[in-house]
Design a protein around this motif. Structure first.
Motif, PDB file in Angstrom:
ATOM      1  N   ASP A 237     -11.420  -0.998  10.410  1.00 19.06           N
ATOM      2  CA  ASP A 237     -10.117  -1.170  11.050  1.00 19.06           C
ATOM      3  C   ASP A 237     -10.121  -1.005  12.558  1.00 19.06           C
ATOM      4  OD1 ASP A 237      -7.202  -1.516  10.778  1.00 19.06           O
ATOM      5  OD2 ASP A 237      -7.119   0.538  11.501  1.00 19.06           O
TER       6      ASP A 237
ATOM      7  N   ASN B  36      -4.759   1.156   0.986  1.00 17.79           N
ATOM      8  CA  ASN B  36      -4.341   2.498   1.417  1.00 17.79           C
ATOM      9  C   ASN B  36      -4.467   2.618   2.922  1.00 17.79           C
ATOM     10  OD1 ASN B  36      -7.182   3.404   1.960  1.00 17.79           O
ATOM     11  ND2 ASN B  36      -7.348   3.103  -0.250  1.00 17.79           N
ATOM     12  N   ALA B  37      -4.051   3.767   3.458  1.00 20.82           N
ATOM     13  CA  ALA B  37      -3.980   3.927   4.910  1.00 20.82           C
ATOM     14  C   ALA B  37      -4.555   5.273   5.340  1.00 20.82           C
ATOM     15  CB  ALA B  37      -2.539   3.787   5.368  1.00 20.82           C
ATOM     16  N   HIS B  38      -4.590   5.475   6.670  1.00 23.82           N
ATOM     17  CA  HIS B  38      -5.238   6.651   7.248  1.00 23.82           C
ATOM     18  C   HIS B  38      -4.545   7.966   6.898  1.00 23.82           C
ATOM     19  CE1 HIS B  38      -6.567   3.401  10.114  1.00 23.82           C
ATOM     20  NE2 HIS B  38      -7.714   3.966   9.842  1.00 23.82           N
TER      21      HIS B  38
ATOM     22  N   LYS C 109       2.879   7.861  12.519  1.00 19.97           N
ATOM     23  CA  LYS C 109       1.737   8.582  11.970  1.00 19.97           C
ATOM     24  C   LYS C 109       2.147   9.944  11.417  1.00 19.97           C
ATOM     25  CE  LYS C 109      -1.590   5.666  12.896  1.00 19.97           C
ATOM     26  NZ  LYS C 109      -2.301   4.992  11.792  1.00 19.97           N
TER      27      LYS C 109
ATOM     28  N   TYR D 139       0.814  -1.212   0.000  1.00 17.28           N
ATOM     29  CA  TYR D 139       0.000   0.000   0.000  1.00 17.28           C
ATOM     30  C   TYR D 139       0.852   1.268   0.000  1.00 17.28           C
ATOM     31  CZ  TYR D 139       0.593   0.951   5.060  1.00 17.28           C
ATOM     32  OH  TYR D 139       1.093   1.261   6.299  1.00 17.28           O
ATOM     33  N   LYS D 140       2.084   1.164   0.509  1.00 19.32           N
ATOM     34  CA  LYS D 140       2.965   2.326   0.514  1.00 19.32           C
ATOM     35  C   LYS D 140       3.345   2.726  -0.911  1.00 19.32           C
ATOM     36  CE  LYS D 140       3.255   4.123   4.401  1.00 19.32           C
ATOM     37  NZ  LYS D 140       2.992   5.567   4.577  1.00 19.32           N
TER      38      LYS D 140
END
Length: 439
Positions: free
Chosen positions: A311, A244-246, A394, A29-30
């Motif tokens: 999540d 993907n991510a937050h 984060k 996802y990165k």
């Protein structure tokens, strides 16, 4: 030939076993997110920071700062090899050839991780920040966490003898194989899809490689969906998985100029993502500012996306809420995909699959308790610091503005309190509940 991990750990030297050994030793996802950022937000400047939620573990007392700097510095020297580039550009991901465009691959070929800022704090923790262009700093998240977790493991095992290490890994292998056997029984009952999501908090690279190999061989291609780790997907000839991510909604929200733009930020992310990807990559990650608020304000077209990843809610409860929402929107939940991924182990995988199977398509992203479960495995000593911790990296600032995550679980909230209060005013707190943070 099966690798003798205990011998490698006992005899390892930096030259043989650097923690990060490839730019592809990261989660898939990165790379997907980096390509979108490269195309749409190349000039944005973003800062990431590491936070150890497990405050009782004083990482700076466990990990030698010199070793940490050596591993971070080494990670900054690693680049894309010719063989890796050929694999990345010639492979098919999620049914799409050349998912990574030539301009992005050119950028990745020359890419090296940017500088870092590391300090030891009086409370026994490290302050570790990465500041620079978003497309560069986003690439630090996974390797930074992998380095911290493996250095913690190495610090504990440094005091173990050769025989103790042999027993440790023999027990850990037997423990994981028992889990695989339980999943085989679960698969015999009905459909089951399980993949590895364990890179960020792995015990070590060699152990993750063994765990992924065990899943692949033990479950077979019908059940094992692949690994989020791109390097292992290449080495073990399996699928690279992830979406993907937050950080995407967190940055978009930070850049909003009004409350209305803030409220629209999660859906602007989805529009931009859809301009880059399609199919099973259209998975909603809804909880950055609360899932209930996300569904309440979601445009109609969001219901047409492939699925969702709940999540930060209990898996059964979170999935049933999505099923009800899709029903209310006139969509058939049996056509939708739910990816379960938060703090799962074999017990919660079994209970969730048995409760939800047949109501919706299900896939499991198995993380920390796949790649870092050594509870009860250490001989002649307490497991202690071998237990995994909840350490995250984060995004904390975008173009000079603070970034916020609220989550469905306020224990996971990040950001200045004044900004958290503002976000709660805009999005509300309905549907949120405090729960212990699982690893």
């Amino acid at each position: 030939m099966t690798m003798d991990i205990a011998t490698r750990v006992y005899n390892h030297t930096f030259k043989i076993d650097p923690i990060i050994r490839s730019v592809l030793d990261t989660d898939f996802y990165k790379l997907l997110m980096a390509q979108m950022i490269f195309k749409l937000h190349r000039e944005r400047r973003v800062t990431f920071g590491v936070v150890n939620r497990s405050r009782t573990v004083r990482l700076a007392d466990v990990i030698d700062e010199r070793e940490l700097r050596e591993q971070l510095d080494h990670a900054r020297t690693v680049g894309l090899t010719k063989g890796e580039e050929i694999w990345l550009t010639g492979n098919t991901f999620y049914g799409r050839k050349q998912i990574f465009e030539p301009a992005f691959v050119d950028w990745l070929r020359a890419f090296r991780l940017p500088d870092y800022d590391l300090r030891r704090l009086p409370d026994g923790q490290f302050e570790l920040h990465f500041d620079g262009p978003w497309v560069e700093t986003t690439m630090w998240e996974v390797p930074a966490l992998a380095i911290l977790n493996e250095l913690k493991s190495r610090a504990v095992m440094r005091h173990m003898g050769r025989f103790e290490l042999d027993v440790l890994y023999a027990r850990a292998k037997a423990k994981l194989w028992e889990k695989v056997e339980r999943l085989r029984h679960l698969a015999a009952e009905g459909p089951l899809k399980v993949g590895d999501f364990g890179t960020r908090r792995r015990h070590g690279f060699l152990w993750q490689q063994w765990a992924v190999s065990a899943l692949k061989d033990g479950l077979g291609e019908e059940v094992f969906t692949g690994t989020s780790n791109v390097l292992l997907a290449m080495r073990l000839d399996t699928e690279a998985i992830g979406t993907n991510a937050h950080e995407l909604p967190m940055v978009y929200a930070a850049l909003a100029n009004t409350d209305e733009e803030l409220r629209e930020a999660p859906y602007k992310v989805l529009r931009d993502w859809e301009s880059c990807y399609s199919g099973n990559l259209l998975i909603v990650l809804p909880d950055a500012f609360g899932t209930t608020a996300f569904r309440r304000d979601a445009p109609e077209w969001v219901a047409d996306w492939t699925g969702a990843r709940p999540d930060s809610k209990p898996p059964i409860e979170g999935t049933r809420e999505w099923i009800a929402w899709w029903h209310a929107k006139g969509r058939n939940p049996k056509d939708k995909l739910i990816i379960l991924s938060d703090g799962l182990d074999v017990d919660t995988i079994e209970s969730s699959i048995r409760a939800l199977r047949g109501d919706v398509r299900l896939a499991v992203g198995w993380g920390t308790k796949l790649t870092n479960d050594f509870r009860g495995c250490a001989p002649n000593s307490d497991d202690g610091l071998l237990a995994p911790i909840s350490v995250v990296c984060k995004v904390i600032e975008a173009d000079g503005r603070p970034c916020v995550k609220i989550s469905d679980n306020p224990e996971k909230a990040t950001g200045p309190q004044a900004e958290i209060d503002r976000y709660l005013r805009v999005f509300g707190s309905v549907g949120m509940a405090r729960n212990p943070v699982e690893v």
